[in-house]
Design a protein around this motif. Structure first.
Motif, mmCIF file in Angstrom:
data_model
loop_
_atom_site.group_PDB
_atom_site.id
_atom_site.type_symbol
_atom_site.label_atom_id
_atom_site.label_comp_id
_atom_site.label_asym_id
_atom_site.label_seq_id
_atom_site.Cartn_x
_atom_site.Cartn_y
_atom_site.Cartn_z
ATOM 1 N N GLY B 23 -2.678 4.138 -15.251
ATOM 2 C CA GLY B 23 -2.047 2.825 -15.344
ATOM 3 C C GLY B 23 -1.694 2.505 -16.787
ATOM 4 O O GLY B 23 -1.341 1.389 -17.112
ATOM 5 N N GLU B 49 -0.981 -1.905 -28.890
ATOM 6 C CA GLU B 49 0.323 -2.427 -28.496
ATOM 7 C C GLU B 49 0.639 -3.635 -29.379
ATOM 8 O O GLU B 49 -0.254 -4.199 -30.004
ATOM 9 C CB GLU B 49 0.272 -2.814 -27.013
ATOM 10 C CG GLU B 49 0.023 -1.578 -26.152
ATOM 11 C CD GLU B 49 -0.192 -1.911 -24.686
ATOM 12 O OE1 GLU B 49 -0.231 -3.110 -24.335
ATOM 13 O OE2 GLU B 49 -0.334 -0.967 -23.895
ATOM 14 N N GLU B 206 9.484 10.887 -14.303
ATOM 15 C CA GLU B 206 10.815 10.301 -14.122
ATOM 16 C C GLU B 206 11.938 11.237 -14.590
ATOM 17 O O GLU B 206 13.103 10.922 -14.433
ATOM 18 C CB GLU B 206 10.901 8.943 -14.847
ATOM 19 C CG GLU B 206 10.016 7.884 -14.177
ATOM 20 C CD GLU B 206 10.092 6.511 -14.830
ATOM 21 O OE1 GLU B 206 10.225 5.515 -14.107
ATOM 22 O OE2 GLU B 206 10.005 6.451 -16.074
ATOM 23 N N GLU B 344 10.815 2.095 -31.641
ATOM 24 C CA GLU B 344 12.255 2.349 -31.779
ATOM 25 C C GLU B 344 12.869 1.599 -32.957
ATOM 26 O O GLU B 344 13.674 2.152 -33.699
ATOM 27 C CB GLU B 344 13.016 1.953 -30.501
ATOM 28 C CG GLU B 344 12.757 2.829 -29.295
ATOM 29 C CD GLU B 344 11.597 2.322 -28.473
ATOM 30 O OE1 GLU B 344 10.865 1.425 -28.968
ATOM 31 O OE2 GLU B 344 11.407 2.810 -27.354
ATOM 32 N N GLU B 398 1.663 5.360 -16.704
ATOM 33 C CA GLU B 398 1.702 3.952 -16.338
ATOM 34 C C GLU B 398 1.802 3.872 -14.815
ATOM 35 O O GLU B 398 2.041 4.869 -14.140
ATOM 36 C CB GLU B 398 2.910 3.282 -17.023
ATOM 37 C CG GLU B 398 2.775 3.344 -18.534
ATOM 38 C CD GLU B 398 3.958 2.716 -19.269
ATOM 39 O OE1 GLU B 398 4.741 1.985 -18.633
ATOM 40 O OE2 GLU B 398 4.081 2.970 -20.473
ATOM 41 N N TYR B 399 1.661 2.650 -14.288
ATOM 42 C CA TYR B 399 1.560 2.529 -12.836
ATOM 43 C C TYR B 399 2.771 3.124 -12.114
ATOM 44 O O TYR B 399 2.642 3.820 -11.122
ATOM 45 C CB TYR B 399 1.346 1.064 -12.446
ATOM 46 C CG TYR B 399 0.843 0.932 -11.028
ATOM 47 C CD1 TYR B 399 -0.500 1.090 -10.736
ATOM 48 C CD2 TYR B 399 1.729 0.694 -9.982
ATOM 49 C CE1 TYR B 399 -0.964 1.009 -9.437
ATOM 50 C CE2 TYR B 399 1.273 0.613 -8.680
ATOM 51 C CZ TYR B 399 -0.071 0.761 -8.411
ATOM 52 O OH TYR B 399 -0.523 0.687 -7.118
ATOM 53 N N ARG B 400 3.969 2.881 -12.649
ATOM 54 C CA ARG B 400 5.160 3.384 -11.957
ATOM 55 C C ARG B 400 5.193 4.902 -11.943
ATOM 56 O O ARG B 400 5.678 5.518 -10.989
ATOM 57 C CB ARG B 400 6.436 2.828 -12.587
ATOM 58 C CG ARG B 400 6.764 3.369 -13.970
ATOM 59 C CD ARG B 400 8.101 2.807 -14.450
ATOM 60 N NE ARG B 400 8.542 3.428 -15.692
ATOM 61 C CZ ARG B 400 8.061 3.118 -16.889
ATOM 62 N NH1 ARG B 400 7.107 2.215 -17.009
ATOM 63 N NH2 ARG B 400 8.529 3.714 -17.971
ATOM 64 N N LYS B 404 5.419 7.208 -8.592
ATOM 65 C CA LYS B 404 6.499 8.183 -8.426
ATOM 66 C C LYS B 404 5.955 9.606 -8.287
ATOM 67 O O LYS B 404 6.531 10.433 -7.575
ATOM 68 C CB LYS B 404 7.464 8.088 -9.602
ATOM 69 C CG LYS B 404 8.280 6.804 -9.555
ATOM 70 C CD LYS B 404 9.319 6.726 -10.641
ATOM 71 C CE LYS B 404 10.160 5.451 -10.432
ATOM 72 N NZ LYS B 404 11.257 5.350 -11.397
ATOM 73 N N ARG B 407 4.823 10.091 -4.772
ATOM 74 C CA ARG B 407 5.969 10.336 -3.884
ATOM 75 C C ARG B 407 6.465 11.771 -3.998
ATOM 76 O O ARG B 407 6.866 12.388 -3.015
ATOM 77 C CB ARG B 407 7.126 9.415 -4.263
ATOM 78 C CG ARG B 407 6.902 8.008 -3.823
ATOM 79 C CD ARG B 407 8.209 7.265 -4.026
ATOM 80 N NE ARG B 407 7.983 5.841 -4.100
ATOM 81 C CZ ARG B 407 8.744 5.005 -4.773
ATOM 82 N NH1 ARG B 407 9.788 5.454 -5.449
ATOM 83 N NH2 ARG B 407 8.477 3.734 -4.782
ATOM 84 N N GLU B 458 -10.232 -11.326 -26.391
ATOM 85 C CA GLU B 458 -9.008 -12.044 -26.041
ATOM 86 C C GLU B 458 -8.874 -13.374 -26.792
ATOM 87 O O GLU B 458 -7.782 -13.778 -27.147
ATOM 88 C CB GLU B 458 -8.925 -12.261 -24.529
ATOM 89 C CG GLU B 458 -8.768 -10.960 -23.721
ATOM 90 C CD GLU B 458 -7.628 -10.069 -24.208
ATOM 91 O OE1 GLU B 458 -6.590 -10.604 -24.625
ATOM 92 O OE2 GLU B 458 -7.786 -8.832 -24.206
#
Lengths: 561, 561
Positions: B23, B49, B206, B344, B398-400, B404, B407, B458
């Motif tokens: 994740g 981050e 990806e 970037e 990461e989660y995506r 993927k 799949r 936090e």
């Protein structure tokens, strides 16, 4: 950089002065000056870069124009993007000038001026492509170009020294959604007549070949939409009317109703419909209330928030924090816009959250759901070959884009010495058919933070950065004016430094260090505030660095009572 | 997410628990647990981050291991990248565990442990590919894989419930620089025997097709180098030994001497040479002193700083702020590394500055001077087809990416119900050949700021963010304890809020507002510090918002004397 003489107009000739947009993306503003006349092309803003902490917007420094206000004849707008019109409400508060632009461009501007209560004070002159506007010694023809907004124009500026072509942002879309092609015939006509200088958009100079047509996105929608079983959410920039049109058309073809979402989406669609730039069949629009009763396969939401803006409803939907819309497996989100440099991480987080909700996500990295609005290398060469300029000045780009665009011009035959790579503030001077960079004028960026314009500068930003890294520690001491005794404190308050709850012991140690320091000082020294402050700062800086390697902002406050 | 029962070991079976890296990119750490035995694969960090203001590093929360310290048998390292080994110095301060890895991986770790004075306390066990290590009920075979670092391995973990293949980071490079191919034969052998579960790298899921071979970069160097007339600067990650080797080889072929630059570049090259992973001809290395006398066409600098890190010498060279090295027209800079998401803008600024110096710049967006170290879709399918796992767990992503990759596994035949998409803290349990996600354990991220581990949470980060946006305003008031009179102040100090020099009048107004507030308060109210503070905060918040739309941190300090 040399600064030009007090009034550069003494030099004669045509002077082109970029006040923004050369050496950066955004903030586009260009002054054209000859004799007693100045005209301005575009007046854009820039969204703040990450190091501009707390800044809302950036606009160009217009000192040069302010000092010559009586000679500025008007502002010509190439198109309605924020980086070309966004600084107008600020600039027009200082300089009362007429504006010239196409209907949609001025429509967007009017909306903006309303917010600032300036609408009634500004003269808006609607022009059509091929119209010519005369301002002082300049006459300007608007030339249709395609771009990621409708109704964009380049400018052909006829000056006493010759014609200058100012492209604005453009691409050469052979199949634009509204059929309005980039007017190559007019560019060619000027090429035949002779062009003194071409100033052309450098944004995509690093891309080979041709930029894809906007219509490709419509084709992608038509492939994706019929396969979607659940809701469809299309996120796009609200100014991209053709994108919205294509999403609406695809929705209609699939029997879906359209929900418009986001303040600017609702406003811009209303303006575009009113002016006839957007066609929507009767009854296609729905609202949040009706949405609750629509089967999900009949829903298409068109929304802002494609950059992952944390307060947008798309971000709230992705975080499962939206009252009316809960995403679920089978729903589809299309991010139909660019990943703007600097936003990649936020957009990536948005996509991950959408996948957590079970949605499928399409975006420009995996599907043709976005195309650029800027010309790639082959189109840039075509523009150069049609206009055959004597001089070439690359504009709209970071420094490397300008350098590369100048090289491209040389490859199609513009001699190197007539490619002028200028940056903001440079004076590009043309006289007797010869161009040169002749000195520089005052230029720069003005930060807007809340209602403050220009009151946040480098010192304040440096403090914000320092505060953001290790927080701050305030040390309060009261000293008796007469005796020089410490009568209160040191009291220590911190924010963003360490866990206050868990670090009482550490703060006690910090206090003791200050107490010991004060105890060792003579009454004379204690009378010298400046010295006490400096010593407190010095000893704490060392202590924090040694014990926990942090460098907070240390703020000693001495009360003399 | 449900939290598992106090001790999940009661459930029996094999439990795989990701403590980091699922994740998210980075922070990789995976616990394998069966009966009384726990082993750990990798122990990585994450670079902060943007929203983690002032944080230096992030490491996984190891509460789960800490509470079971007596049962942890050792840590297996797949390779020497920071996101797989970087948390070791912190974790080993708490848990004394033997480490297992290949020579270069442990070489890099040894260097790291030295910095923390831990070298003598940690048992380092060097293994070779195909070696088997037995730890409690587990036996683990190391399997050679190619990656953007040499000496990388996957792990085949034999457990009482079956074999689990843990790929670590990998690609299938058919022409690796050192000829050491990904050991497909061993993966196939396990596939034939039967694999309970495959845990595979999802970073590049990806990307279609195959990832290019590292050798492509050497070919790009060989194309670029001979055409360079001035200095050549190659910026790369110092751990990418093959990249350095190829830059050295290209330099030697052009008769250039090599200057190594950057602390980690110098250190890692020394380790790699000592262990025989890097070959350098005698006399190829030069230093800054000799550099002054070398013709520029004989210079090749290999350096860190490819991400535009502001303090790196490459950034200083680009800003024309380096003592020994002044770039000029004809010099060439090759950024031979990835544009890491989030960097970037900084990299783009670096490139623009290099162009301002007149240098030519090659980078991954315009030239094949970088290839990824992670497998693309076709390689991922190959790994799935070779190992033919009963279950599939996507990791490192990461989660995506995880969704993927799951799949993709289904497309090559793994049934959907046996693709387990887990995130950090999930317990992936295997018993009797069946896998499931069975609850979750405590997990998370620990922030490191200076010497502080975990003391910035936090609340502190929220304060730093607030401070970074509009700065802060401290209001100091002294009140006489007996009479309730205001005997000093209000004194106002601000940082990062407005220009102090130019805004005396504004600060005077602010003072007056506080004074008026205090004047209207009864002596009883003035005795209630909490209430006075709250009122001061409330009235100033409203004043600042109304007058300049800013929301600084407001810190009232009340002295009772």
């Amino acid at each position: 950089m040399d600064t030009a003489p007090a009034d550069i107009t003494d030099n004669g000739g045509l002077r082109i002065i970029p006040l923004g947009g050369l050496g950066e993306i955004g903030l586009n503003m260009m002054a054209y000056e000859h004799g007693e006349d100045i005209i301005v092309a575009d007046c854009g803003l820039m969204f703040p870069e990450p190091q501009m902490l707390g800044i809302d917007l950036v606009i160009p420094d217009i000192t040069y124009l302010r000092e010559r206000a009586g000679r500025v004849r008007g502002i010509l707008l190439t198109h309605g993007h924020e980086d070309h019109i966004g600084a107008l409400p600020y600039v027009l508060q200082e300089l009362s000038l007429p504006l010239y632009g196409t209907a949609l461009t001025l429509g967007f501007i009017r909306e903006k001026l309303k917010e600032f209560d300036l609408e009634s004070e500004v003269e808006l002159n609607v022009v059509k492509p091929r119209d010519v506007v005369t301002l002082g010694c300049f006459s300007v023809e608007f030339i249709r170009v395609s771009h990621s907004i409708v109704d964009g124009c380049a400018l052909a500026i006829r000056t006493p020294e010759g014609v200058v072509i100012h492209t604005g942002d453009f691409k050469i879309d052979q199949t634009p959604v509204d059929g309005e092609l980039t007017d190559l015939a007019t560019f060619s006509r000027y090429g035949d007549e002779g062009v003194l200088a071409l100033l052309a958009d450098s944004t995509n100079v690093e891309r080979e070949g041709y930029t894809l047509s906007e219509r490709v996105v419509g084709e992608a929608f038509d492939e994706i939409f019929p396969r979607c079983e659940g809701r469809i959410i299309v996120a796009a920039f609200s100014s991209n009317i053709h994108r919205v049109q294509q999403a609406v058309d695809a929705a209609v073809r699939c029997g879906r109703k359209v929900l418009l979402n986001g303040r600017s989406m609702v406003a811009n669609v209303a303006i575009a419909r009113q002016l006839g730039y957007l066609r929507m069949p009767e009854g296609v629009l729905t609202d949040l209330k009706e949405l609750q009763h629509l089967p999900k396969e009949q829903v298409c939401m068109i929304t802002t928030g494609s950059q992952g803006e944390p307060m947008s409803s798309l971000a709230r939907i992705a975080m499962d924090d939206h009252k009316q819309i809960k995403l679920e497996a089978g729903d589809t989100v299309i991010l139909s816009s660019r990943f703007i440099p600097g936003n990649e991480k936020t957009i990536s987080d948005l996509i991950n959250h959408l996948y957590r909700r079970g949605a499928e996500v399409f975006h420009e990295k995996v599907s043709e759901v976005h195309v650029s609005g800027h010309a790639s290398q082959e189109e840039l060469k075509l523009m150069l070959n049609l206009t055959r300029p004597r001089h070439f000045v690359p504009v709209h780009g970071e420094y490397r884009h300008l350098v590369k665009h100048a090289r491209l011009a040389q490859r199609v035959g513009v001699p190197a010495e007539r490619c002028l790579v200028a940056v903001n503030g440079d004076v590009i001077r043309f006289a007797d058919g010869r161009g040169e960079i002749a000195g520089a004028v005052e230029s720069g960026r003005v930060y807007i933070d809340g209602k403050g314009i220009g009151d946040v500068g480098e010192v304040v930003l440096k403090d914000r950065k320092h505060l953001s890294e290790d927080g701050m520690v305030v040390v309060i001491i009261a000293i008796n004016q007469a005796s020089g005794e410490v009568i209160y404190g040191p009291d220590i308050v911190s924010r963003g430094f360490v866990f206050e709850d868990e670090s009482q012991q550490y703060l006690d140690e910090t206090k003791k260090i200050v107490l010991d320091l004060l105890a060792g000082m003579s009454i004379e020294t204690l009378g010298e505030w400046g010295e006490v402050k400096q010593e407190v700062r010095r000893i704490l800086r060392r202590f924090f660095n040694k014990t926990i390697e942090r460098r907070p902002v240390i703020l000693p406050v001495i009360l003399e009572m």
